[in-house]
Design a protein around this motif. Structure first.
Motif, PDB file in Angstrom:
ATOM      1  N   ALA A  16       0.795  -1.236   0.000  1.00 49.76           N
ATOM      2  CA  ALA A  16       0.000   0.000   0.000  1.00 49.76           C
ATOM      3  C   ALA A  16       0.824   1.282   0.000  1.00 49.76           C
ATOM      4  CB  ALA A  16      -0.926  -0.006   1.228  1.00 49.76           C
ATOM      5  N   SER A  17       2.132   1.181   0.153  1.00 48.50           N
ATOM      6  CA  SER A  17       2.898   2.422   0.297  1.00 48.50           C
ATOM      7  C   SER A  17       3.197   3.101  -1.036  1.00 48.50           C
ATOM      8  CB  SER A  17       4.204   2.156   1.058  1.00 48.50           C
ATOM      9  OG  SER A  17       5.017   1.274   0.322  1.00 48.50           O
ATOM     10  N   LYS A  18       3.131   2.335  -2.132  1.00 45.65           N
ATOM     11  CA  LYS A  18       3.440   2.957  -3.423  1.00 45.65           C
ATOM     12  C   LYS A  18       2.837   2.153  -4.574  1.00 45.65           C
ATOM     13  CE  LYS A  18       7.941   0.710  -3.305  1.00 45.65           C
ATOM     14  NZ  LYS A  18       9.383   0.835  -3.338  1.00 45.65           N
ATOM     15  N   GLY A  19       3.017   2.699  -5.766  1.00 43.44           N
ATOM     16  CA  GLY A  19       2.607   1.988  -6.976  1.00 43.44           C
ATOM     17  C   GLY A  19       1.127   1.652  -7.031  1.00 43.44           C
ATOM     18  N   LEU A  20       0.878   0.475  -7.575  1.00 40.19           N
ATOM     19  CA  LEU A  20      -0.492   0.025  -7.781  1.00 40.19           C
ATOM     20  C   LEU A  20      -1.270  -0.088  -6.469  1.00 40.19           C
ATOM     21  CD1 LEU A  20      -1.830  -0.657 -10.397  1.00 40.19           C
ATOM     22  CD2 LEU A  20      -0.991  -2.994 -10.204  1.00 40.19           C
ATOM     23  N   GLY A  21      -0.621  -0.632  -5.440  1.00 37.94           N
ATOM     24  CA  GLY A  21      -1.291  -0.797  -4.147  1.00 37.94           C
ATOM     25  C   GLY A  21      -1.748   0.536  -3.590  1.00 37.94           C
ATOM     26  N   ARG A  22      -0.879   1.523  -3.671  1.00 40.26           N
ATOM     27  CA  ARG A  22      -1.207   2.861  -3.175  1.00 40.26           C
ATOM     28  C   ARG A  22      -2.380   3.457  -3.978  1.00 40.26           C
ATOM     29  NH1 ARG A  22       2.030   6.770  -0.327  1.00 40.26           N
ATOM     30  NH2 ARG A  22       0.891   8.721  -0.286  1.00 40.26           N
ATOM     31  N   ALA A  23      -2.308   3.306  -5.300  1.00 39.89           N
ATOM     32  CA  ALA A  23      -3.369   3.851  -6.154  1.00 39.89           C
ATOM     33  C   ALA A  23      -4.707   3.177  -5.847  1.00 39.89           C
ATOM     34  CB  ALA A  23      -3.000   3.644  -7.627  1.00 39.89           C
ATOM     35  N   ILE A  24      -4.672   1.878  -5.584  1.00 37.08           N
ATOM     36  CA  ILE A  24      -5.914   1.152  -5.265  1.00 37.08           C
ATOM     37  C   ILE A  24      -6.477   1.659  -3.928  1.00 37.08           C
ATOM     38  CG2 ILE A  24      -6.838  -1.114  -4.614  1.00 37.08           C
ATOM     39  CD1 ILE A  24      -4.773  -2.270  -6.701  1.00 37.08           C
ATOM     40  N   CYS A  25      -5.602   1.835  -2.949  1.00 40.19           N
ATOM     41  CA  CYS A  25      -6.050   2.353  -1.649  1.00 40.19           C
ATOM     42  C   CYS A  25      -6.740   3.708  -1.838  1.00 40.19           C
ATOM     43  CB  CYS A  25      -4.864   2.546  -0.701  1.00 40.19           C
ATOM     44  SG  CYS A  25      -4.192   1.020  -0.068  1.00 40.19           S
ATOM     45  N   GLU A  26      -6.101   4.576  -2.613  1.00 41.69           N
ATOM     46  CA  GLU A  26      -6.662   5.919  -2.799  1.00 41.69           C
ATOM     47  C   GLU A  26      -8.022   5.857  -3.492  1.00 41.69           C
ATOM     48  OE1 GLU A  26      -3.285   7.807  -4.595  1.00 41.69           O
ATOM     49  OE2 GLU A  26      -2.342   8.183  -2.633  1.00 41.69           O
TER      50      GLU A  26
END
Lengths: 105, 225
Positions: B7-17
Motif C-alpha cells: 500500500a505504500s506505493k505503486g499500484l497498491g497505493r493507487a488502489i487504496c486511494e
C-alpha cells in the motif's frame, strides 16, 4: 493435601474442552444429540464432516481456545493424512486441542 | 474493511486511494508505512508471523473484513542466468509466498463473514513469457495457479478469489524497461494500448462489488492477452 480432590478437579478441567469438541462436531452434523465417539472419523473415507464443516469446526475451536486463554493452531503438514492428522478422529482432535491448551497456557 | 498489501506505493497505493475515495474503510500494509497518509500497518508479507500479527490485530479490533487485495510485489528485470539466488528467493517469497500467506490467514476472517473477495495480482509476463522476466513470471504463474485452486476451496464460504494480470502500468516495477520494450509488450495485448492505474482500480472495484459474485478463480488480463 487431598490428592483425590486434586485429581478430580484436574479430570473435570481436562474433560470440559473435550466435551466441547464432541458437542461442536455433533452440532455441525445438525443434531445436538448425534453420537460422536472417540472413533468418529473427521477426514478420509467415512468422514462425517465435509471440508467446509471441518473448517467451521476449526474456527469454533479457535474461538473456544481464545476463551480459554490460548491460541489453537489447526495448521499442520499432516492435516489431511489419514494416518497422522489431528483430524483423524474426534478423539485425536480433542487430544491435540488439550495438548495445545496444556503447552500454551 | 478492505486490506490492501503493497500500500505504500505503486499500484497498491493507487488502489487504496481509489477505495478511500469511494468511502471504503481501508487498511494498507507495507514493509515501511512511514508517510502513508491513511490507516496502515507495517507488515512484510513474506513473513508468516508478520501477516498473522495483522490478522490478530484486526480480530482484536472487532473489524469485519470484506476484501483482501494482494498488490505487494517485487520484480527484477534480469535474465535468469544473471540473477543472484538471493534475488530469486526474494521475488518468490514476496510475490508467491506473500500472496499465499495473506490468503491463508486473512481468509480465516473472510470465512467468518460468509462473504468476501480476494484479489491477487499477476502480470502479462506470464501469458507472454517475456524475456528478462522469467523469475518474476514464474512467481506470478504460481499466483495464478494458486488463485484457481484456492478459489475452489473458498467457494463454499461465499468468498471469491480472482487475479488481475495487468500489462505494463507505470510503477516502480517498470524501472529499467525501455519505452521501446514497453511498446513491444503493449503491441502484443488484445487491446494494444498502455493502461493506467485507473483501469486496474476499476477492475478492483468490480471484483469487490457483490454484483461480480459469479466470478471466481479467474485471471483477468488488463488489455487482454
Amino acid at each position: 493435601m487431598d490428592l483425590g480432590l486434586i485429581t478430580f478437579h484436574r479430570l473435570n478441567y481436562m474433560s470440559e474442552p473435550k466435551q466441547y469438541v464432541y458437542e461442536t462436531i455433533a452440532s455441525l452434523l445438525g443434531n445436538k444429540s448425534a453420537q460422536v465417539s472417540d472413533d468418529t472419523p473427521l477426514i478420509g473415507d467415512g468422514s462425517v464432516l465435509d471440508s467446509m464443516k471441518l473448517v467451521e469446526l476449526c474456527l469454533k475451536l479457535e474461538d473456544k481456545a481464545a476463551e480459554l486463554g490460548f491460541e489453537f493452531d489447526w495448521t499442520s503438514a499432516a492435516a489431511m493424512s489419514t494416518s497422522r492428522s489431528m483430524f483423524r478422529t474426534a478423539d485425536t482432535l480433542a487430544t491435540e486441542f488439550l495438548s495445545q491448551m496444556k503447552s500454551k497456557r | 474493511m478492505i486490506v490492501v498489501t503493497g500500500a505504500s506505493k505503486g499500484l497498491g497505493r493507487a488502489i487504496c486511494e481509489r477505495l478511500l475515495s469511494k468511502d471504503m474503510e481501508v487498511l494498507g500494509l507495507a514493509r515501511d508505512v512511514s508517510g502513508v497518509p491513511f490507516q496502515a500497518m507495517a507488515c512484510d508479507v513474506s513473513s508468516y508471523d508478520d501477516v498473522k500479527t495483522v490478522v490478530q490485530a484486526i480480530k482484536r479490533g472487532g473489524k469485519n473484513l470484506h476484501g483482501l487485495i494482494n498488490a505487494a510485489g517485487i520484480a527484477s528485470m534480469n535474465l535468469a542466468l544473471t540473477t543472484p539466488p538471493k534475488v530469486s528467493q526474494q521475488i518468490v517469497e514476496t510475490n508467491l509466498l506473500g500472496t499465499i500467506y495473506c490468503c491463508q490467514l486473512f481468509s480465516q476472517l473472510l470465512i467468518r463473514n460468509r462473504r468476501g473477495s480476494i484479489i491477487n495480482f499477476s502480470t502479462i509476463a506470464v501469458a507472454l513469457g517475456l524475456k528478462g522476466e522469467s523469475i518474476y513470471a514464474a512467481s506470478k504463474a504460481g499466483v495464478e495457479s494458486f488463485t484457481r485452486a484456492f478459489a475452489r476451496e473458498m467457494a463454499d464460504f461465499n468468498v471469491n478469489v480472482n487475479c488481475i494480470a495487468p500489462g505494463p502500468i507505470n510503477t516502480d516495477l517498470l524501472a529499467g524497461i525501455t519505452a521501446s520494450q514497453i511498446a513491444k509488450i503493449v503491441s502484443q495485448q488484445v487491446i494494444p494500448k498502455q493502461f493506467t492505474h485507473d483501469a486496474v482500480s476499476d477492475l478492483v472495484e468490480l471484483l469487490l462489488d457483490r454484483r461480480s459474485n459469479s466470478l471466481s478463480g479467474q485471471v483477468l488480463h488488463v488489455g487482454g492477452a
